[in-house]
Design an enzyme around this catalytic site. Sequence first.
Site, PDB file in Angstrom:
ATOM      1  N   GLU A  36     -12.492   6.950   1.344  1.00  0.00           N
ATOM      2  CA  GLU A  36     -12.226   5.863   0.406  1.00  0.00           C
ATOM      3  C   GLU A  36     -13.240   4.748   0.632  1.00  0.00           C
ATOM      4  OE1 GLU A  36      -8.656   2.773  -0.969  1.00  0.00           O
ATOM      5  OE2 GLU A  36      -8.350   4.129   0.711  1.00  0.00           O
TER       6      GLU A  36
ATOM      7  N   ASN B 208     -11.577   2.391  -5.910  1.00  0.00           N
ATOM      8  CA  ASN B 208     -10.488   1.681  -6.594  1.00  0.00           C
ATOM      9  C   ASN B 208     -10.986   1.061  -7.898  1.00  0.00           C
ATOM     10  OD1 ASN B 208      -7.962   1.505  -4.697  1.00  0.00           O
ATOM     11  ND2 ASN B 208      -9.754   1.265  -3.366  1.00  0.00           N
TER      12      ASN B 208
ATOM     13  N   GLU C 214      -8.968   5.622  -8.154  1.00  0.00           N
ATOM     14  CA  GLU C 214      -7.620   5.207  -7.775  1.00  0.00           C
ATOM     15  C   GLU C 214      -7.200   4.010  -8.646  1.00  0.00           C
ATOM     16  OE1 GLU C 214      -7.326   4.432  -3.645  1.00  0.00           O
ATOM     17  OE2 GLU C 214      -7.783   6.485  -3.035  1.00  0.00           O
TER      18      GLU C 214
ATOM     19  N   ASP D 235      -2.331   4.896  -7.006  1.00  0.00           N
ATOM     20  CA  ASP D 235      -2.297   4.176  -5.731  1.00  0.00           C
ATOM     21  C   ASP D 235      -1.005   3.371  -5.587  1.00  0.00           C
ATOM     22  OD1 ASP D 235      -3.161   3.300  -3.313  1.00  0.00           O
ATOM     23  OD2 ASP D 235      -4.646   1.878  -4.083  1.00  0.00           O
TER      24      ASP D 235
ATOM     25  N   GLU E 203      -1.207   6.541   3.391  1.00  0.00           N
ATOM     26  CA  GLU E 203      -2.207   5.644   3.954  1.00  0.00           C
ATOM     27  C   GLU E 203      -1.561   4.721   4.985  1.00  0.00           C
ATOM     28  OE1 GLU E 203      -3.839   3.245   0.865  1.00  0.00           O
ATOM     29  OE2 GLU E 203      -1.909   2.479   0.179  1.00  0.00           O
TER      30      GLU E 203
END
Length: 817
Positions: free
Chosen positions: A586, A641, A673, A703, A760
């Site tokens: 990520e 993201n 995401e 997410d 996460e």
Amino acid sequence: MIEILGCLTYEHNLPLLFLAVGVCCMACFVSANVVRRLRLVARGHRVIWAIVAGLVYGCGVWATHFIAMLAFQPGLPISYAPGLTAVSALVAVLGAALAFPLVQASGKPRRGRALAGGTVLGLSVGAMHFMGMSAMRLPGTVEFSPPHAVLSVLAGGGLAALALARRFDRRRGRLAAACLLAVSILCLHFLGMAGTTILPDGNVEVAGGGLDGHLLAITTAAVVAAIATVGLSSVVLEEKLWGERTRDAARLRRLASGTFEGLLIHRGGTILDVNETLARLVGLPAAALVGHDITRILPAGVASRLRADPEAVANGTAALELELVTEGGRSIPVEILSRVIEEVKTGWRRRARLQPACAVAIRDLTERKRAEAQIRYLAHHDGLTGLPNRALLADRAHQVLELAAREGRGAAILCLDLDRFKTVNDVMGHEGGDRLLAQVAERLRASLRASDTVARLGGDEFAIIKADLDTPEAGAALANRVIAALSVPYDLDGQVFEIGTSVGIALFPGDGRTVPRLLHNADTALYRAKRDGRGVYRFFEPAMDQRLLERRAMERDLRVAVERGEMFLVYQPQFDTMTRELVGQEALLRWTHPARGVVPPSDFVPLAEEAGLIIPLGRWVLETACIEAAGWPVPCRVAVNLSPAQFRQPDLVAAISGILERTGLPPQRLKMEVTEGLLIGDTERALTVLRALKAMGIFLSLDDFGTGYSSLGYLRRFPFDELKIDQSFVRGLGRDVESAAIIEAVLALGRSLGLSVVAEGVETEEQLGMLRSRGCPQVQGYLLGRPARSGEFFAAAVTPRLPETLLAASPHMHGSA
């Protein structure tokens, strides 16, 4: 003795008698048309037309008399005395010139004036008749019967009075008047003749020097023809000119009445004429205004000013505004202009300077004043809520502060910002947001005193001026009252929303003595209130200003951080809990400031969103991540993201496609995401964008699942490939059963829908063991690998793998959940 009436058939020439009657009728008809002009022409021209009317009528009567006398043929030599004959004609002319103006100059005839005019005509025609009979010279004596003479004058005068009582301004009235005048003349003549007796005397000789009958006939015919021609020509010419003037006047009157301004003409304050617009404006007919003083319309002071100096409000250079009171008592704002339109008038003998005639224009300002008031209102009020805007707030705040300074009292300015208002806009659109703002304005009005002012500064920002503040606690009480009022749920089309507000307070005079300074300090306190958890109020403190200055400086540095190379990306690995292989990384944004050092994302990311910098930063992150991922030796996915501001960009799909094409990264290796907040509001557009990204082959991850507006409908409609369990639930593993239950539910949901699940925030071995024991497919967190720059995971010769020691799950871990 010869009876003239008795010998009409034998001693008279009938053709000449008929000629006399015709001359009489023609003269009367022409006279009636000339008399009509007396009422239509200006006063200075009436003398001319009175003389013309007298000449036509007097000469016509005289001609009728002597043609009839010429028709009499008694067999005796007859002549006429020139002097007396001329005087008889003059008497008839003067009598008519006096009688006609007496009746027709004043408009509609009155009975008294008609009787007076008829008497003058009767006496003058009678005098002409008997003077003309007395002017005859023949061998004999002429005797008159007094009863017949009196009767003839009475009959002629009475019929003339009836004629003069007619309306000469009408065609039928003129014809009736002409007939009655002709009958009056004939009656007087023949009644007078009936009482006349000639006594022949053979011894009497006719005196010489008399007018010969043939010469008299020629003279009479010439005079009558000339006078009739002149009279008719004058009438026709004047009629034509008058018709043109009448049409011009009617056209001008229509033009004047069609104007938007009221118009009046006055001389010395006496109204001469008005147009229909002014009559409608004051609520009176035009006839009721003509002849009156201008004070009937205008105030006495303005009327005196116009009399004294008409040019004082002339030519639009000094238009005067005033309130005009109508007949019904209504007050109308008007603007008046005045102009002199006539300075000098010509008299008969000399040029006489009279009072000038002036035109006054009166313009109704009602619509203009209403429009000006509306413009002033819009310039000082918010169009949506009707609250004062920033300009009016500043003006009223100045007044409050000046009064407070004079009286030694306190005051406060409160700045408000709505919490969670963006949610309403996302769900209901801007129209729903506007309706909520209108409800907020009503609640704020209800929470304040009449002496306080609430204004909308823009968006969801408001400000309140509180006057007569005794203590800071009074400002705190107002802030609490406002927070409580705005926290009550709002109903918009059946959907209930709960928002709130944060309040910043600046006090006068301690926090500032000017409006700009107090607004600035109240806004600074508001910023502190929002950072402290929202739904609270904070008073301004000097330290807040310093922090705000630092924030503004950070925002300036953030705008140039990319160009300076201060921004970079780090990547946090994601592992498969079963195969221990690296499945993705990520991308996370980091900022190293030259003076501040490493700035945490929690500090600069919200600042970038507020300052509108998140869109260019987001594109830089996406392109940099794709470039670096394309060079990794292990073809794992890179997760990026997508911020809400980016997601709302209309060219998002095209921009992502262009980045992939430029960097050469396969779409299957890119994971986007998104949070659940992006899916509400414009759901159809969100669905269209996600389907387009899915069609390109991009991997889609939802997410922070479970923390926002979770709905199974999202998973059913939207093409997601993965769910991410928020780290707040992972941190609760081993401490509360609710977090474990939620995680187990998400994992079960993912298996049933065929979706991958990533947990996460894994920071302890206990959390990892519990997730693996429950079958969580993928994990990430500080326990497994801290974020590092691109390529650091591939520095070793082997592919990064999850250590075996971290995969050993103790049975008691599973049971403790």
